[in-house]
Scaffold this motif. Sequence first.
Motif, mmCIF file in Angstrom:
data_model
loop_
_atom_site.group_PDB
_atom_site.id
_atom_site.type_symbol
_atom_site.label_atom_id
_atom_site.label_comp_id
_atom_site.label_asym_id
_atom_site.label_seq_id
_atom_site.Cartn_x
_atom_site.Cartn_y
_atom_site.Cartn_z
ATOM 1 N N MET A 1 53.046 71.804 87.080
ATOM 2 C CA MET A 1 53.272 71.164 85.801
ATOM 3 C C MET A 1 52.569 69.813 85.802
ATOM 4 O O MET A 1 52.554 69.112 86.806
ATOM 5 C CB MET A 1 54.772 70.978 85.591
ATOM 6 N N LEU A 2 51.997 69.457 84.660
ATOM 7 C CA LEU A 2 51.382 68.149 84.470
ATOM 8 C C LEU A 2 52.147 67.437 83.361
ATOM 9 O O LEU A 2 52.864 68.068 82.586
ATOM 10 C CB LEU A 2 49.909 68.286 84.103
ATOM 11 N N TYR A 3 51.960 66.112 83.299
ATOM 12 C CA TYR A 3 52.751 65.315 82.365
ATOM 13 C C TYR A 3 51.892 64.317 81.607
ATOM 14 O O TYR A 3 50.859 63.860 82.094
ATOM 15 C CB TYR A 3 53.845 64.563 83.120
ATOM 16 N N HIS A 4 52.376 63.991 80.426
ATOM 17 C CA HIS A 4 51.804 62.914 79.628
ATOM 18 C C HIS A 4 52.981 62.073 79.161
ATOM 19 O O HIS A 4 53.961 62.617 78.647
ATOM 20 C CB HIS A 4 51.034 63.481 78.431
ATOM 21 N N PHE A 5 52.905 60.772 79.348
ATOM 22 C CA PHE A 5 53.975 59.871 78.940
ATOM 23 C C PHE A 5 53.536 59.119 77.691
ATOM 24 O O PHE A 5 52.380 58.698 77.579
ATOM 25 C CB PHE A 5 54.305 58.889 80.057
ATOM 26 N N SER A 6 54.469 58.950 76.763
ATOM 27 C CA SER A 6 54.148 58.276 75.513
ATOM 28 C C SER A 6 55.371 57.561 74.973
ATOM 29 O O SER A 6 56.508 57.966 75.233
ATOM 30 C CB SER A 6 53.661 59.293 74.474
ATOM 31 N N GLU A 7 55.129 56.517 74.195
ATOM 32 C CA GLU A 7 56.199 55.853 73.467
ATOM 33 C C GLU A 7 56.455 56.557 72.143
ATOM 34 O O GLU A 7 57.383 56.212 71.425
ATOM 35 C CB GLU A 7 55.854 54.376 73.275
ATOM 36 N N GLU A 8 55.649 57.563 71.827
ATOM 37 C CA GLU A 8 55.825 58.369 70.619
ATOM 38 C C GLU A 8 56.667 59.594 70.951
ATOM 39 O O GLU A 8 56.411 60.274 71.943
ATOM 40 C CB GLU A 8 54.473 58.820 70.075
ATOM 41 N N ASP A 9 57.629 59.885 70.084
ATOM 42 C CA ASP A 9 58.525 61.017 70.350
ATOM 43 C C ASP A 9 58.243 62.234 69.478
ATOM 44 O O ASP A 9 59.045 63.154 69.412
ATOM 45 C CB ASP A 9 59.979 60.586 70.164
#
Length: 166
Positions: A1-9
């Motif tokens: 699994m890979l991830y992307h982090f964001s302040e947008e939900d």
Amino acid sequence: MLYHFSEEDNIEIFHPRKHPSFSDRPPMVWAIDDDRSPLYLLPRDCPRIGFWATPETNEDDREKFLHTTTADKIIAIESGWLERLQRTRLYRYSLAPDHFIMMDEGAGYFVSYETEQPLKMEPVGSLLEALVKRDVELRIMPSLTPLAEQLPKTTLHYSMIRMKKR
């Protein structure tokens, strides 16, 4: 699994975008592997330096930089970012690795040149708690400059993120 982090939900689709640091490359979707994901448990624009030992790290560097910790990784930020760290809401998007290729093994960066749909999104919650759960020591420093000048002279693995916006 890979991830992307964001302040947008509310990201339903990740469209490839041009990256200012890689103007010679086509638009990309960026993701991070699990091991390096703690480097992204911070506000997006927060300058940070993460560092840790590898099998190649010599004893002098371990003693100088790591002798007082048992943490897997150390992430340093400047004190001016502490309040924002405490109030930022961050979301972790899980992405299937199918279309991604490794762009930078040391940094754990993966890129896809295709539109990507997240498999799920979940709130991170308290960023401080998330860092602690990942066995990260957070160092809050008046300035990152001395550390940024020293780490390239060591045998430690390091990552400097958002340092150009200083």
